[in-house]
Write a protein that holds these residues in place. Structure first.
Motif, PDB file in Angstrom:
ATOM      1  N   ILE A   1       0.889  -1.327  -0.138  1.00  0.00           N
ATOM      2  CA  ILE A   1       0.152   0.243   0.008  1.00  0.00           C
ATOM      3  C   ILE A   1       0.843   1.247   0.041  1.00  0.00           C
ATOM      4  O   ILE A   1       1.704   1.463   0.956  1.00  0.00           O
ATOM      5  N   ASN A   2       0.821   2.027  -1.087  1.00  0.00           N
ATOM      6  CA  ASN A   2       1.475   3.330  -1.095  1.00  0.00           C
ATOM      7  C   ASN A   2       0.898   4.442  -0.255  1.00  0.00           C
ATOM      8  O   ASN A   2      -0.165   4.808  -0.616  1.00  0.00           O
ATOM      9  N   ARG A   3       1.360   4.813   0.766  1.00  0.00           N
ATOM     10  CA  ARG A   3       0.950   5.780   1.674  1.00  0.00           C
ATOM     11  C   ARG A   3       1.880   6.935   1.433  1.00  0.00           C
ATOM     12  O   ARG A   3       3.277   6.811   1.503  1.00  0.00           O
ATOM     13  N   ARG A   4       1.302   8.056   1.721  1.00  0.00           N
ATOM     14  CA  ARG A   4       1.808   9.312   1.779  1.00  0.00           C
ATOM     15  C   ARG A   4       2.923   9.388   2.776  1.00  0.00           C
ATOM     16  O   ARG A   4       2.542   8.786   4.088  1.00  0.00           O
ATOM     17  N   LEU A   5       3.836   9.998   2.695  1.00  0.00           N
ATOM     18  CA  LEU A   5       4.857  10.124   3.810  1.00  0.00           C
ATOM     19  C   LEU A   5       4.672  11.551   4.426  1.00  0.00           C
ATOM     20  O   LEU A   5       4.864  12.677   3.527  1.00  0.00           O
ATOM     21  N   MET A   6       4.757  11.711   5.695  1.00  0.00           N
ATOM     22  CA  MET A   6       4.568  13.263   6.295  1.00  0.00           C
ATOM     23  C   MET A   6       5.732  13.825   6.266  1.00  0.00           C
ATOM     24  O   MET A   6       7.014  13.135   6.099  1.00  0.00           O
ATOM     25  N   LYS A   7       6.052  15.056   5.912  1.00  0.00           N
ATOM     26  CA  LYS A   7       7.194  16.026   5.849  1.00  0.00           C
ATOM     27  C   LYS A   7       7.413  16.537   7.077  1.00  0.00           C
ATOM     28  O   LYS A   7       6.648  17.066   8.082  1.00  0.00           O
ATOM     29  N   VAL A   8       8.696  16.653   7.439  1.00  0.00           N
ATOM     30  CA  VAL A   8       9.207  17.498   8.660  1.00  0.00           C
ATOM     31  C   VAL A   8       8.434  18.664   8.796  1.00  0.00           C
ATOM     32  O   VAL A   8       7.878  19.346   9.813  1.00  0.00           O
TER      33      VAL A   8
END
Length: 92
Positions: free
Chosen positions: A5-12
């Motif tokens: 499952i491709n999930r979005r990655l949170m940004k710093v």
């Protein structure tokens, strides 16, 4: 075969907004020491959790995967005074 499952990655750069949104749900998000943090949803009454649970799910979906930012989230929480330090025996 397992599907990924491709999930979005949170940004710093999203950490402050993420923390603010969690706080607005009524959850007491805090750093614990220098390497962990808790959202604090267990402190909510059943009625409060029923309201906050779906909001927390929406926040998680919106910001995506954040485990790899754990230490950055902890640093931010500590910088705004939202932390608890524990002693060697586990007490505050």
């Amino acid at each position: 075969m397992a599907q990924s499952i491709n999930r979005r990655l949170m940004k710093v750069s999203e950490i402050p907004a993420f923390v603010e949104e969690v706080i607005r749900t009524g959850c007491n998000i805090r750093a614990v020491g220098h390497d962990k943090y808790i959202v604090g949803d267990a402190d909510l009454s059943p009625a409060e959790y029923e309201r906050a649970g779906p909001e927390l799910d929406k926040i998680e979906d919106a910001y995506g995967e954040r485990d790899f930012l754990k230490l950055e989230i902890v640093r931010y929480l500590r910088s705004i005074g939202r932390y608890v330090d524990v002693g060697a025996d586990g007490s505050e």
